[in-house]
Design an enzyme around this catalytic site. Structure first.
Site, mmCIF file in Angstrom:
data_model
loop_
_atom_site.group_PDB
_atom_site.id
_atom_site.type_symbol
_atom_site.label_atom_id
_atom_site.label_comp_id
_atom_site.label_asym_id
_atom_site.label_seq_id
_atom_site.Cartn_x
_atom_site.Cartn_y
_atom_site.Cartn_z
ATOM 1 N N LEU A 39 0.818 -1.207 0.000
ATOM 2 C CA LEU A 39 0.000 0.000 0.000
ATOM 3 C C LEU A 39 0.855 1.261 0.000
ATOM 4 O O LEU A 39 0.482 2.267 -0.594
ATOM 5 C CB LEU A 39 -0.930 0.014 1.218
ATOM 6 C CG LEU A 39 -2.086 -0.995 1.220
ATOM 7 C CD1 LEU A 39 -2.819 -0.942 2.549
ATOM 8 C CD2 LEU A 39 -3.046 -0.704 0.078
ATOM 9 N N GLY A 40 1.974 1.211 0.694
ATOM 10 C CA GLY A 40 2.827 2.393 0.743
ATOM 11 C C GLY A 40 3.960 2.222 1.726
ATOM 12 O O GLY A 40 4.042 1.230 2.456
ATOM 13 N N GLY A 43 8.183 7.083 6.578
ATOM 14 C CA GLY A 43 8.697 7.041 7.938
ATOM 15 C C GLY A 43 9.463 5.751 8.167
ATOM 16 O O GLY A 43 10.399 5.421 7.454
ATOM 17 N N PHE A 44 9.026 4.992 9.179
ATOM 18 C CA PHE A 44 9.728 3.761 9.545
ATOM 19 C C PHE A 44 8.865 2.528 9.311
ATOM 20 O O PHE A 44 9.088 1.490 9.910
ATOM 21 C CB PHE A 44 10.145 3.821 11.018
ATOM 22 C CG PHE A 44 11.177 4.883 11.295
ATOM 23 C CD1 PHE A 44 12.513 4.635 11.079
ATOM 24 C CD2 PHE A 44 10.796 6.127 11.754
ATOM 25 C CE1 PHE A 44 13.467 5.613 11.325
ATOM 26 C CE2 PHE A 44 11.737 7.111 12.012
ATOM 27 C CZ PHE A 44 13.080 6.858 11.791
ATOM 28 N N GLY A 45 7.859 2.650 8.426
ATOM 29 C CA GLY A 45 6.998 1.506 8.219
ATOM 30 C C GLY A 45 6.601 1.324 6.761
ATOM 31 O O GLY A 45 6.517 2.272 5.984
ATOM 32 N N THR A 47 3.478 -0.576 4.562
ATOM 33 C CA THR A 47 2.152 -1.144 4.779
ATOM 34 C C THR A 47 1.748 -2.020 3.601
ATOM 35 O O THR A 47 2.069 -1.719 2.441
ATOM 36 C CB THR A 47 1.090 -0.050 4.992
ATOM 37 O OG1 THR A 47 1.131 0.875 3.901
ATOM 38 C CG2 THR A 47 1.335 0.692 6.286
ATOM 39 N N LYS A 64 1.256 -3.515 8.915
ATOM 40 C CA LYS A 64 2.289 -2.483 8.939
ATOM 41 C C LYS A 64 3.568 -3.120 9.485
ATOM 42 O O LYS A 64 3.582 -3.672 10.582
ATOM 43 C CB LYS A 64 1.873 -1.290 9.804
ATOM 44 C CG LYS A 64 2.923 -0.183 9.823
ATOM 45 C CD LYS A 64 2.448 1.049 10.575
ATOM 46 C CE LYS A 64 1.473 1.846 9.758
ATOM 47 N NZ LYS A 64 1.184 3.175 10.383
ATOM 48 N N ASP A 162 -0.770 14.313 14.090
ATOM 49 C CA ASP A 162 -0.482 14.300 12.653
ATOM 50 C C ASP A 162 -1.769 14.328 11.839
ATOM 51 O O ASP A 162 -1.950 13.547 10.903
ATOM 52 C CB ASP A 162 0.361 13.078 12.291
ATOM 53 C CG ASP A 162 1.085 13.241 10.952
ATOM 54 O OD1 ASP A 162 1.194 14.399 10.479
ATOM 55 O OD2 ASP A 162 1.520 12.237 10.382
#
Length: 235
Positions: A39-40, A43-45, A47, A64, A162
């Site tokens: 999905l994308g 940052g640090f993840g 998905t 994730k 956020d």
């Protein structure tokens, strides 16, 4: 298709494969979840859209994967802490109908994973890109729908930190707005609001006090206000 979860591979395999045809990694995570596609990543993840193979209906879900990219022990430790905190926040906020439900949190193959409810729909950023600027009435409807969700979050002593168009999804099934991505969320303790913390959030939506490492509940309202202005003006 079955997506390999090995960060160094990510090969797409034919349906029904148990192991990746390219690297040999097991495709079913903790014997339950199959990743279907990416999905994308930010940052640090990373998905993935996935399937829960333990339920008869094989419902979709989101995996994730903690994927540290930065260098330096302190930065990596902070990233791991934030990933862990996202799972804690989702569990704390329970089963609110407009917040993704936490389904699982575990470590597998020496990597941290969070599994949550999949929300099918478009983000407000996607709506803006596809349909143009929002009308006054659309913004009023947005606030009526989202402010009670934000109040629920704050009542549970959590600051999202956020809020922006990319983190608000209009669910396809009922057109309700869903607040997502609690990776930056902060739980408030009796003394924490007077202590300067890590500066987190998207700069263009960030309240001044949050930019100084001292977010308040009102910081989320500031970000929501900036979001509304952006949706109205596209600027």
């Amino acid at each position: 298709m079955s997506q390999c979860l090995n960060p160094d591979c990510l090969h797409s395999n034919p349906e029904g494969c148990q192991f990746c045809q390219k690297c040999g990694s097991k495709l079913r995570l903790v014997e339950r979840y199959y990743a279907k596609s990416i999905l994308g990543q930010r940052g640090f993840g990373r998905t993935f859209l996935a399937v829960d193979d333990f339920k008869p209906s094989k419902p979709p879900c989101v995996i994730k994967q903690f994927l540290p990219q930065a260098q330096g022990t302190a930065t990596l430790q902070k990233a791991a802490q934030l990933f862990d905190q996202e799972a804690q926040r989702l569990e704390l906020l329970g089963k609110h109908p407009q917040i993704p439900e936490l389904l699982a949190y575990f470590t597998a193959d020496n990597r941290q994973y969070l599994v949550q409810e999949f929300i099918e729909g478009e983000t407000l950023q996607q709506e803006l890109d596809n349909q143009g600027a929002f009308t006054d009435n659309q913004i009023i409807a947005l606030l009526k729908d989202l402010l009670p969700v934000l109040d629920f979050v704050h009542q549970n002593k959590v600051i999202h930190r956020d809020i922006k168009p990319e983190n608000i999804i209009r669910r396809a099934s009922d057109k309700k707005l869903v607040l997502v991505d609690f990776g930056a969320a902060k739980q408030v303790h009796s003394t924490s609001q007077s202590v300067t913390g890590t500066v987190i959030g998207s700069a263009e939506y960030c309240a001044p006090e949050q930019a100084m490492g001292k977010p308040q509940y009102g910081s989320d309202l500031y970000s929501l206000g900036v979001t509304c202005l952006y949706l109205l003006t596209q600027a």
